[in-house]
Write a protein that holds these residues in place. Structure first.
Motif, mmCIF file in Angstrom:
data_model
loop_
_atom_site.group_PDB
_atom_site.id
_atom_site.type_symbol
_atom_site.label_atom_id
_atom_site.label_comp_id
_atom_site.label_asym_id
_atom_site.label_seq_id
_atom_site.Cartn_x
_atom_site.Cartn_y
_atom_site.Cartn_z
ATOM 1 N N ALA A 137 40.112 9.978 46.954
ATOM 2 C CA ALA A 137 41.145 9.401 47.985
ATOM 3 C C ALA A 137 40.989 8.016 48.204
ATOM 4 C CB ALA A 137 40.598 10.066 49.307
ATOM 5 N N GLY A 138 39.554 7.428 48.234
ATOM 6 C CA GLY A 138 39.223 6.098 48.391
ATOM 7 C C GLY A 138 40.170 5.184 47.352
ATOM 8 N N PHE A 139 40.029 5.656 45.959
ATOM 9 C CA PHE A 139 40.544 4.734 44.889
ATOM 10 C C PHE A 139 42.039 5.001 45.003
ATOM 11 C CE2 PHE A 139 41.758 4.313 40.531
ATOM 12 C CZ PHE A 139 41.118 3.050 40.062
ATOM 13 N N ALA A 140 42.397 6.080 45.462
ATOM 14 C CA ALA A 140 44.148 6.016 45.603
ATOM 15 C C ALA A 140 44.416 5.223 46.554
ATOM 16 C CB ALA A 140 44.369 7.826 45.983
ATOM 17 N N GLY A 141 43.693 5.154 47.661
ATOM 18 C CA GLY A 141 44.091 4.465 48.771
ATOM 19 C C GLY A 141 44.106 2.914 48.411
ATOM 20 N N VAL A 142 43.065 2.543 47.557
ATOM 21 C CA VAL A 142 43.093 0.971 47.281
ATOM 22 C C VAL A 142 44.311 0.801 46.593
ATOM 23 C CG1 VAL A 142 41.980 -0.701 45.852
ATOM 24 C CG2 VAL A 142 40.735 1.032 47.022
ATOM 25 N N ILE A 143 44.841 1.689 45.786
ATOM 26 C CA ILE A 143 46.067 1.556 44.775
ATOM 27 C C ILE A 143 47.380 1.423 45.656
ATOM 28 C CG2 ILE A 143 47.745 2.538 43.284
ATOM 29 C CD1 ILE A 143 45.184 4.022 41.832
ATOM 30 N N LEU A 144 47.298 2.348 46.682
ATOM 31 C CA LEU A 144 48.592 1.979 47.710
ATOM 32 C C LEU A 144 48.272 0.912 48.393
ATOM 33 C CD1 LEU A 144 48.771 5.591 49.291
ATOM 34 C CD2 LEU A 144 50.163 4.497 47.853
ATOM 35 N N LEU A 145 47.188 0.268 48.767
ATOM 36 C CA LEU A 145 46.829 -0.873 49.505
ATOM 37 C C LEU A 145 47.469 -2.190 48.906
ATOM 38 C CD1 LEU A 145 45.626 -2.020 51.943
ATOM 39 C CD2 LEU A 145 43.485 -2.522 50.631
ATOM 40 N N PHE A 146 47.473 -1.981 47.427
ATOM 41 C CA PHE A 146 47.623 -3.253 46.637
ATOM 42 C C PHE A 146 49.321 -2.993 45.764
ATOM 43 C CE2 PHE A 146 43.331 -4.572 47.300
ATOM 44 C CZ PHE A 146 43.598 -5.519 47.725
ATOM 45 N N TYR A 265 35.332 0.276 48.598
ATOM 46 C CA TYR A 265 36.635 0.819 49.333
ATOM 47 C C TYR A 265 36.832 0.115 50.362
ATOM 48 C CZ TYR A 265 36.352 4.757 46.237
ATOM 49 O OH TYR A 265 36.088 5.884 45.108
ATOM 50 N N VAL A 266 35.838 -0.694 50.954
ATOM 51 C CA VAL A 266 36.057 -1.181 52.315
ATOM 52 C C VAL A 266 36.266 -2.625 52.247
ATOM 53 C CG1 VAL A 266 35.001 -2.006 54.479
ATOM 54 C CG2 VAL A 266 34.603 0.476 53.411
ATOM 55 N N ASN A 267 35.758 -3.296 51.184
ATOM 56 C CA ASN A 267 36.080 -4.574 50.845
ATOM 57 C C ASN A 267 37.426 -5.315 50.915
ATOM 58 O OD1 ASN A 267 33.047 -5.457 48.665
ATOM 59 N ND2 ASN A 267 33.370 -5.343 50.938
ATOM 60 N N PRO A 268 38.413 -4.379 49.776
ATOM 61 C CA PRO A 268 39.808 -4.474 50.056
ATOM 62 C C PRO A 268 40.576 -4.583 51.277
ATOM 63 C CG PRO A 268 39.320 -3.282 48.084
ATOM 64 C CD PRO A 268 37.928 -3.085 48.983
ATOM 65 N N VAL A 269 40.118 -3.697 52.110
ATOM 66 C CA VAL A 269 40.531 -3.438 53.329
ATOM 67 C C VAL A 269 40.341 -4.698 54.200
ATOM 68 C CG1 VAL A 269 40.398 -2.314 55.461
ATOM 69 C CG2 VAL A 269 40.307 -0.752 53.380
ATOM 70 N N ILE A 270 38.977 -5.356 54.276
ATOM 71 C CA ILE A 270 38.510 -6.570 54.905
ATOM 72 C C ILE A 270 39.465 -7.767 54.283
ATOM 73 C CG2 ILE A 270 36.687 -8.149 55.230
ATOM 74 C CD1 ILE A 270 36.370 -5.438 56.785
ATOM 75 N N TRP A 285 54.308 -0.633 55.502
ATOM 76 C CA TRP A 285 53.737 0.800 55.912
ATOM 77 C C TRP A 285 53.004 1.607 54.790
ATOM 78 C CZ3 TRP A 285 53.561 2.340 60.461
ATOM 79 C CH2 TRP A 285 54.589 2.051 61.282
ATOM 80 N N VAL A 286 53.262 1.110 53.653
ATOM 81 C CA VAL A 286 52.539 1.765 52.194
ATOM 82 C C VAL A 286 51.004 1.153 52.491
ATOM 83 C CG1 VAL A 286 52.146 1.695 50.001
ATOM 84 C CG2 VAL A 286 54.561 1.912 50.836
ATOM 85 N N GLN A 287 50.952 0.115 52.737
ATOM 86 C CA GLN A 287 49.359 -0.735 52.857
ATOM 87 C C GLN A 287 48.686 0.033 54.054
ATOM 88 O OE1 GLN A 287 50.626 -4.867 53.023
ATOM 89 N NE2 GLN A 287 49.249 -5.063 51.633
ATOM 90 N N ILE A 288 49.437 0.273 55.379
ATOM 91 C CA ILE A 288 48.749 0.964 56.445
ATOM 92 C C ILE A 288 48.503 2.413 55.964
ATOM 93 C CG2 ILE A 288 49.220 1.945 58.683
ATOM 94 C CD1 ILE A 288 51.317 -0.563 59.303
ATOM 95 N N ALA A 289 49.228 2.891 55.190
ATOM 96 C CA ALA A 289 48.769 4.150 54.802
ATOM 97 C C ALA A 289 47.518 4.228 53.922
ATOM 98 C CB ALA A 289 50.084 5.051 53.851
ATOM 99 N N GLY A 290 47.437 3.261 52.928
ATOM 100 C CA GLY A 290 46.205 2.985 52.096
ATOM 101 C C GLY A 290 45.033 2.747 52.949
ATOM 102 N N LEU A 291 45.464 1.829 53.916
ATOM 103 C CA LEU A 291 44.380 1.751 54.870
ATOM 104 C C LEU A 291 43.609 2.811 55.480
ATOM 105 C CD1 LEU A 291 45.381 -1.566 56.701
ATOM 106 C CD2 LEU A 291 43.330 -1.436 54.985
ATOM 107 N N VAL A 292 44.409 3.791 55.919
ATOM 108 C CA VAL A 292 43.969 4.942 56.561
ATOM 109 C C VAL A 292 43.333 5.871 55.730
ATOM 110 C CG1 VAL A 292 44.988 6.961 57.719
ATOM 111 C CG2 VAL A 292 46.022 4.790 58.288
ATOM 112 N N ILE A 293 43.833 6.028 54.431
ATOM 113 C CA ILE A 293 43.479 7.020 53.423
ATOM 114 C C ILE A 293 41.956 6.399 53.089
ATOM 115 C CG2 ILE A 293 43.624 7.688 51.003
ATOM 116 C CD1 ILE A 293 46.489 7.627 51.494
ATOM 117 N N ILE A 294 41.709 4.887 52.775
ATOM 118 C CA ILE A 294 40.546 4.460 52.480
ATOM 119 C C ILE A 294 39.361 4.682 53.676
ATOM 120 C CG2 ILE A 294 39.334 2.276 52.291
ATOM 121 C CD1 ILE A 294 41.785 1.184 50.923
#
Length: 311
Positions: A137-146, A265-270, A285-294
């Motif tokens: 889930a964390g890896f998927a969240g990073v992909i969504l984030l970027f 996983y947290v570093n990209p969020v920061i 909104w896609v990035q927000i979804a990624g943040l929540v998933i991470i």
């Protein structure tokens, strides 16, 4: 590779160490790009790690810690080469031509490598649904984030160069995870601060031949190095290396490796949050979804480790 017992550590120190690694390393992608804008990458790596290592070494000398233990120096040197020369060096190199978003995504594969390479913990990690689900889930969240940066990057620039950079980052991520585990299981006794200083000195010395043979030393025009690059390098020395890396090495000794690996996983969020706060960047909104998933994935991994520690 013998299993390592977790040393008891005050909860507040653990929290502060995680916060340092999470927040400071979340900003280093930006400062590395600024530093290598006018400083050659290998030379920058050599200056960064030798300087940071010598400052930390001097601090240990003032505290009268034991500095010269051959076995500890050997372990620290191998760890430093794997983590800082190969692992971090690849990041420094590819940030010359790849966007930091793509670099952050590839670096975020480190937690997966931690699970695959941590043989003493296979029976625990590979059977833990929470841990495995959290990693995926964390890896998927990073992909969504970027996601936006990925789409634009794949359709622009030199594709062959980018593929080479991605392959180098995969190797770097594996080396970082392997070096972290080597440090965790082979660092018996001794000061973690002394070990960290030797790791950085060894890595810095490894960068020097690369800088010499690539012609960086002879072709660098020091008067052309910008103030921005020097200030970025100073930040990387003091915060990225001395503060955050020291905290990371210590955390490896007192907490499970998969839990420590959540920094990736947290570093990209920061990094994204810093962009919003200080560069007026917009968040989709896609990035927000990624943040929540991470953040949910990190919670899953930490809860799994907490339950295991209670059993």
């Amino acid at each position: 590779m013998p299993a390592s017992k977790h040393t008891h550590a005050p909860a507040l120190l653990v929290i502060l160490a995680f916060a340092t690694v999470y927040i400071v390393w979340g900003s280093t992608y930006f400062f590395i790009q600024k530093a290598v804008h006018t400083l050659p990458p290998f030379l920058m790596g050599a200056i960064r790690f030798i300087t940071a290592g010598m400052i930390l070494f001097g601090w240990c000398a003032l505290k009268k810690e034991r500095l010269f233990n051959p076995q500890h120096i050997k372990t620290a040197a191998i760890t430093g080469i794997l983590l800082l020369f190969i692992g971090n060096g690849a990041v420094i190199w590819v940030e010359q031509f790849m966007p930091s978003a793509m670099v952050a995504i590839m670096v975020s594969s480190a937690p997966v490598w931690f699970v695959l390479l941590d043989r003493p913990k296979w029976s625990e990690n590979l059977k833990s649904t929470s841990t495995l689900s959290g990693l995926l889930a964390g890896f998927a969240g990073v992909i969504l984030l970027f996601w936006n940066e990925i789409s634009s990057s794949l359709h622009s620039g030199n594709q062959q160069q980018k593929l080479s950079g991605l392959l180098l980052l995969v190797i770097a991520s594996a080396a970082w995870s392997g070096g972290s585990l080597y440090s965790k299981y082979r660092s018996e006794g001794g000061s973690s601060t002394v070990s960290t200083s030797w790791q950085m000195i060894a890595a810095g010395l490894a960068f020097l031949p690369c800088s010499i043979f690539s012609g960086e030393l002879t072709h660098t025009r020091w008067e052309s190095v910008s103030t921005e690059s020097w200030l970025s390098l100073l930040y990387l020395i003091l915060m990225g290396s001395i503060a955050a890396y020291t905290a990371y090495v210590w955390l490896l000794q007192v907490r499970p490796a998969t839990q420590v690996s959540t920094y990736a996983y947290v570093n990209p969020v920061i990094a994204v949050l810093l962009g919003v706060l200080f560069a007026n960047e917009k968040v989709s909104w896609v990035q927000i979804a990624g943040l929540v998933i991470i953040l949910g994935s990190v919670l899953m991994i930490n809860l799994a480790k907490y339950r295991n520690s209670r059993n």
